[in-house]
Design a protein around this motif. Structure first.
Motif, mmCIF file in Angstrom:
data_model
loop_
_atom_site.group_PDB
_atom_site.id
_atom_site.type_symbol
_atom_site.label_atom_id
_atom_site.label_comp_id
_atom_site.label_asym_id
_atom_site.label_seq_id
_atom_site.Cartn_x
_atom_site.Cartn_y
_atom_site.Cartn_z
ATOM 1 N N GLN A 138 58.986 91.302 31.410
ATOM 2 C CA GLN A 138 59.684 92.362 31.777
ATOM 3 C C GLN A 138 58.593 93.585 31.985
ATOM 4 O OE1 GLN A 138 62.617 93.611 28.916
ATOM 5 N NE2 GLN A 138 64.100 91.975 30.104
ATOM 6 N N PRO A 139 58.903 94.496 33.090
ATOM 7 C CA PRO A 139 57.903 95.640 33.464
ATOM 8 C C PRO A 139 57.728 96.233 31.995
ATOM 9 C CG PRO A 139 59.834 95.412 34.990
ATOM 10 C CD PRO A 139 60.121 94.475 34.211
ATOM 11 N N GLY A 140 56.430 96.833 32.032
ATOM 12 C CA GLY A 140 56.274 97.355 30.626
ATOM 13 C C GLY A 140 55.664 96.604 29.601
ATOM 14 N N GLY A 141 55.973 95.134 29.877
ATOM 15 C CA GLY A 141 55.488 94.076 28.831
ATOM 16 C C GLY A 141 53.969 93.760 29.099
ATOM 17 N N SER A 142 53.648 92.965 28.217
ATOM 18 C CA SER A 142 52.241 92.354 27.812
ATOM 19 C C SER A 142 52.050 91.117 28.181
ATOM 20 C CB SER A 142 51.544 93.023 26.728
ATOM 21 O OG SER A 142 51.632 94.514 26.555
ATOM 22 N N LEU A 143 50.913 90.371 28.645
ATOM 23 C CA LEU A 143 50.476 88.920 28.751
ATOM 24 C C LEU A 143 49.239 89.036 28.497
ATOM 25 C CD1 LEU A 143 52.283 87.387 31.559
ATOM 26 C CD2 LEU A 143 52.932 87.196 29.285
ATOM 27 N N ARG A 144 48.652 87.897 27.830
ATOM 28 C CA ARG A 144 47.012 87.673 27.577
ATOM 29 C C ARG A 144 46.985 86.229 28.316
ATOM 30 N NH1 ARG A 144 44.406 84.556 23.806
ATOM 31 N NH2 ARG A 144 42.466 85.507 23.087
ATOM 32 N N LEU A 145 45.869 86.424 29.259
ATOM 33 C CA LEU A 145 45.457 85.280 30.040
ATOM 34 C C LEU A 145 44.010 84.841 29.266
ATOM 35 C CD1 LEU A 145 45.855 86.099 33.550
ATOM 36 C CD2 LEU A 145 47.605 84.827 32.035
ATOM 37 N N SER A 146 43.886 83.486 29.045
ATOM 38 C CA SER A 146 42.670 82.903 28.614
ATOM 39 C C SER A 146 42.251 81.748 29.652
ATOM 40 C CB SER A 146 42.582 82.652 27.226
ATOM 41 O OG SER A 146 43.668 81.572 27.123
ATOM 42 N N CYS A 147 40.702 82.013 29.679
ATOM 43 C CA CYS A 147 40.438 80.738 30.467
ATOM 44 C C CYS A 147 38.947 80.244 29.467
ATOM 45 C CB CYS A 147 39.774 81.519 31.686
ATOM 46 S SG CYS A 147 38.696 80.606 32.810
ATOM 47 N N THR A 148 38.859 79.030 29.542
ATOM 48 C CA THR A 148 37.847 78.172 28.807
ATOM 49 C C THR A 148 37.023 77.456 29.806
ATOM 50 O OG1 THR A 148 39.095 78.227 26.904
ATOM 51 C CG2 THR A 148 37.361 76.749 26.927
ATOM 52 N N ALA A 149 35.990 77.570 29.846
ATOM 53 C CA ALA A 149 34.820 76.695 30.684
ATOM 54 C C ALA A 149 34.291 75.439 29.852
ATOM 55 C CB ALA A 149 33.796 77.641 31.165
ATOM 56 N N SER A 150 34.108 74.464 30.558
ATOM 57 C CA SER A 150 33.781 73.140 30.086
ATOM 58 C C SER A 150 32.296 72.987 30.257
ATOM 59 C CB SER A 150 34.339 71.942 30.661
ATOM 60 O OG SER A 150 33.910 71.746 32.083
ATOM 61 N N THR A 151 31.582 73.875 29.475
ATOM 62 C CA THR A 151 30.149 73.882 29.270
ATOM 63 C C THR A 151 29.384 74.515 28.453
ATOM 64 O OG1 THR A 151 28.061 74.725 30.868
ATOM 65 C CG2 THR A 151 29.883 76.126 30.721
ATOM 66 N N ASN A 152 28.479 74.167 27.749
ATOM 67 C CA ASN A 152 27.767 74.565 26.804
ATOM 68 C C ASN A 152 26.627 75.505 27.271
ATOM 69 O OD1 ASN A 152 28.953 73.585 24.464
ATOM 70 N ND2 ASN A 152 28.113 71.519 25.158
ATOM 71 N N SER A 153 26.302 75.733 28.675
ATOM 72 C CA SER A 153 25.160 76.567 29.055
ATOM 73 C C SER A 153 25.751 78.183 29.419
ATOM 74 C CB SER A 153 24.585 75.726 30.152
ATOM 75 O OG SER A 153 23.562 76.632 30.780
ATOM 76 N N MET A 154 25.004 79.044 29.064
ATOM 77 C CA MET A 154 25.213 80.488 29.481
ATOM 78 C C MET A 154 24.992 80.420 30.824
ATOM 79 S SD MET A 154 26.869 82.028 27.472
ATOM 80 C CE MET A 154 26.634 83.623 28.503
ATOM 81 N N ALA A 155 23.973 79.767 31.333
ATOM 82 C CA ALA A 155 23.670 79.601 32.852
ATOM 83 C C ALA A 155 24.786 79.444 33.796
ATOM 84 C CB ALA A 155 22.400 78.670 33.143
ATOM 85 N N THR A 206 47.207 80.638 37.490
ATOM 86 C CA THR A 206 48.220 80.568 36.462
ATOM 87 C C THR A 206 49.314 81.749 36.997
ATOM 88 O OG1 THR A 206 49.024 80.553 34.011
ATOM 89 C CG2 THR A 206 47.248 82.282 34.509
ATOM 90 N N GLN A 207 50.511 81.656 37.082
ATOM 91 C CA GLN A 207 51.513 82.407 37.507
ATOM 92 C C GLN A 207 51.966 83.759 36.636
ATOM 93 O OE1 GLN A 207 53.360 82.330 40.773
ATOM 94 N NE2 GLN A 207 53.681 84.321 40.034
ATOM 95 N N VAL A 208 51.893 84.778 36.911
ATOM 96 C CA VAL A 208 52.572 86.066 36.176
ATOM 97 C C VAL A 208 53.641 86.499 37.032
ATOM 98 C CG1 VAL A 208 51.732 88.004 35.203
ATOM 99 C CG2 VAL A 208 50.013 86.244 35.104
ATOM 100 N N THR A 209 54.683 86.510 36.450
ATOM 101 C CA THR A 209 55.771 87.345 36.995
ATOM 102 C C THR A 209 56.180 88.190 36.399
ATOM 103 O OG1 THR A 209 56.432 85.138 38.005
ATOM 104 C CG2 THR A 209 57.991 86.710 37.995
ATOM 105 N N VAL A 210 56.356 89.556 36.918
ATOM 106 C CA VAL A 210 56.757 90.778 36.168
ATOM 107 C C VAL A 210 58.249 91.233 36.839
ATOM 108 C CG1 VAL A 210 56.024 93.222 35.328
ATOM 109 C CG2 VAL A 210 54.297 91.415 36.056
ATOM 110 N N SER A 211 59.262 91.039 36.038
ATOM 111 C CA SER A 211 60.619 91.235 36.595
ATOM 112 C C SER A 211 61.478 91.317 35.572
ATOM 113 C CB SER A 211 61.072 89.889 37.606
ATOM 114 O OG SER A 211 62.250 90.044 37.895
ATOM 115 N N SER A 212 62.383 92.267 35.910
ATOM 116 C CA SER A 212 63.488 92.415 34.874
ATOM 117 C C SER A 212 64.885 91.678 35.113
ATOM 118 C CB SER A 212 63.977 93.960 34.795
ATOM 119 O OG SER A 212 64.246 94.407 36.190
#
Length: 116
Positions: free
Chosen positions: A13-30, A110-116
């Motif tokens: 809903q409007p005013g709410g919060s969400l947390r998105l995360s993303c993980t990479a399949s690598t061990n190299s900072m490069a 990833t879909q983010v939908t903000v709606s009442s």
């Protein structure tokens, strides 16, 4: 090939919060010199939301400053977008991306939908 796996989208809903995360399949900072998030709403161009360097220097689109926070955990190969005070205009597909010394890649979105 370095894959990015996203999670955390949904309906809020409007005013709410969400947390998105993303993980990479690598061990190299490069492969993760810069990571961040773009978003694309229906009928609009993809726009940069926030990004963060390997030294944790962050930047934000004006439209999300003060509401969104980007962070990264290099040990976990993860970048997180914490979103607060969400507005209907934040509705979009959010894409994680990375840039490295040998190129970059995108997450599946990833879909983010903000709606009442």
């Amino acid at each position: 090939q370095v894959d990015l796996v996203e999670s955390g989208g949904g309906l809020v809903q409007p005013g709410g919060s969400l947390r998105l995360s993303c993980t990479a399949s690598t061990n190299s900072m490069a492969h993760m010199l810069e990571m961040g998030w773009y978003r694309q709403a229906p009928g609009k161009q993809r726009e940069l939301v926030a990004n963060i360097t390997s030294l944790s220097r962050a930047s934000y689109a004006d439209s999300v400053k003060g509401r969104f926070t980007i962070s990264r955990d290099n040990a976990k190969k993860m970048v997180v977008l914490q979103m607060h005070n969400l507005k209907p205009e934040d509705t979009a597909v959010y894409y994680c991306y990375r840039k490295g010394t040998l190129g970059g890649s995108w997450g599946q979105g990833t879909q983010v939908t903000v709606s009442s």
